[in-house]
Design an enzyme around this catalytic site. Structure first.
Site, mmCIF file in Angstrom:
data_model
loop_
_atom_site.group_PDB
_atom_site.id
_atom_site.type_symbol
_atom_site.label_atom_id
_atom_site.label_comp_id
_atom_site.label_asym_id
_atom_site.label_seq_id
_atom_site.Cartn_x
_atom_site.Cartn_y
_atom_site.Cartn_z
ATOM 1 N N SER A 68 6.493 1.858 -2.827
ATOM 2 C CA SER A 68 6.788 2.041 -4.247
ATOM 3 C C SER A 68 8.038 2.888 -4.454
ATOM 4 O O SER A 68 8.405 3.707 -3.609
ATOM 5 C CB SER A 68 5.620 2.724 -4.956
ATOM 6 O OG SER A 68 4.436 1.987 -4.794
HETATM 7 N N1 SAH Z 1 1.028 3.120 -1.495
HETATM 8 C C1 SAH Z 1 1.931 2.271 -0.741
HETATM 9 C C2 SAH Z 1 2.429 1.127 -1.603
HETATM 10 C C3 SAH Z 1 1.994 -0.129 -1.003
HETATM 11 S S1 SAH Z 1 2.185 -1.602 -1.972
HETATM 12 C C4 SAH Z 1 3.068 3.068 -0.138
HETATM 13 O O1 SAH Z 1 3.193 4.270 -0.412
HETATM 14 O O2 SAH Z 1 3.829 2.511 0.654
HETATM 15 C C5 SAH Z 1 0.477 -2.076 -2.177
HETATM 16 C C6 SAH Z 1 -0.317 -2.271 -0.917
HETATM 17 O O3 SAH Z 1 -1.610 -2.744 -1.294
HETATM 18 C C7 SAH Z 1 0.232 -3.319 0.053
HETATM 19 O O4 SAH Z 1 0.427 -2.736 1.297
HETATM 20 C C8 SAH Z 1 -0.878 -4.383 0.102
HETATM 21 O O5 SAH Z 1 -1.022 -4.996 1.380
HETATM 22 C C9 SAH Z 1 -2.087 -3.570 -0.275
HETATM 23 N N2 SAH Z 1 -3.207 -4.358 -0.812
HETATM 24 C C10 SAH Z 1 -3.168 -5.478 -1.579
HETATM 25 N N3 SAH Z 1 -4.410 -5.895 -1.866
HETATM 26 C C11 SAH Z 1 -5.261 -5.026 -1.259
HETATM 27 C C12 SAH Z 1 -6.695 -4.924 -1.179
HETATM 28 N N4 SAH Z 1 -7.502 -5.805 -1.782
HETATM 29 N N5 SAH Z 1 -7.221 -3.892 -0.480
HETATM 30 C C13 SAH Z 1 -6.431 -2.985 0.151
HETATM 31 N N6 SAH Z 1 -5.073 -3.038 0.112
HETATM 32 C C14 SAH Z 1 -4.504 -4.041 -0.586
#
Ligand code: SAH
Length: 214
Positions: A68
């Site tokens: 993000s």
């Molecule tokens: N907080 C992260 C942002 C990641 S983007 C950071 O600091 O880098 C959102 C993330 O959610 C992605 O890695 C994606 O794979 C994950 N995601 C999507 N659906 C999900 C689910 N049902 N359960 C767990 N993670 C999920």
């Protein structure tokens, strides 16, 4: 910090500039700014984009996901109002960056990631940096019943509706922050559980990758 993971003065300088930019953009919580000042974001981005680690933008990570934008991390973290010792559940570990920021706040952090590759990488990096969250590979929509209730729950992926499991696992008086809406834009929502019922506030428009089904 492990020997292989450096934090050279140049990156520290760029990070300090990013933090003052976030402050100018309206982030007021000094505890959040200090936490972000301590986390070496350049180690969480894909090496291809390392020179952009301290610009205020989302960047691609593996599995078609994103780390993000720093402003978004700061904003969500500020809305979450984390206190030391809080049990915090993050859905969407991704790179592990937001997780590290939550650890810096003194929270007991639980974070779930759907993509195994991202889970493995975040686990290794966070450990190397000395953070001690509990990470899990799985579907975050189910929450983590064994450790519920959580004082705070943070979704870092967009959903049209907050999964009921997560609401059930939020403690009384707890706060949940999530981007809610369809694919292109979402509204940042803050939910507070009062006497078992959620009270919702809208906190601006954002764009996140979608919360997916396993
Ligand atoms: N907080 C992260 C942002 C990641 S983007 C950071 O600091 O880098 C959102 C993330 O959610 C992605 O890695 C994606 O794979 C994950 N995601 C999507 N659906 C999900 C689910 N049902 N359960 C767990 N993670 C999920």
């Amino acid at each position: 910090m492990g020997l292989s993971l450096g934090d050279p003065p140049r990156y520290q300088g760029l990070r300090a500039k990013l933090i003052s930019h976030l402050e100018k953009k309206g982030i007021k919580d000094l505890v959040v700014l200090t936490a972000m000042r301590r986390v070496p974001r350049h180690l969480f981005v894909d090496p291809t984009f390392i020179e952009h680690a301290y610009s205020d933008q989302a960047l691609p990570i593996l599995c078609g996901q994103t780390i993000s934008q720093p402003y978004t991390v700061a904003y969500q973290t500020e809305l979450l109002q984390v206190h030391p010792g809080h049990k915090v559940l993050e859905v969407g570990t991704g790179s592990g960056y937001q997780c590290a920021v939550l650890c810096e706040l003194g929270a007991e952090v639980y974070s779930i990631e759907l993509e195994r590759t991202l889970y493995e990488r975040a686990k290794a990096l966070l450990k190397e940096l000395g953070y001690r969250p509990l990470l899990r590979w799985g579907d975050g929509r189910l929450g983590w019943p064994n450790y519920a209730p959580f004082d705070r729950i943070l979704l870092t992926a967009a959903t049209e509706e907050v999964p009921l499991n997560l609401i059930a696992q939020l403690a009384e008086g707890g706060r949940l922050v999530a981007p809610i809406g369809k694919e292109n834009t979402q509204t940042m929502m803050v939910g507070t559980k009062i006497k078992g019922t959620m009270k919702w506030e809208e906190k601006g428009t954002f764009r996140f990758v979608p919360l997916r089904t396993a």
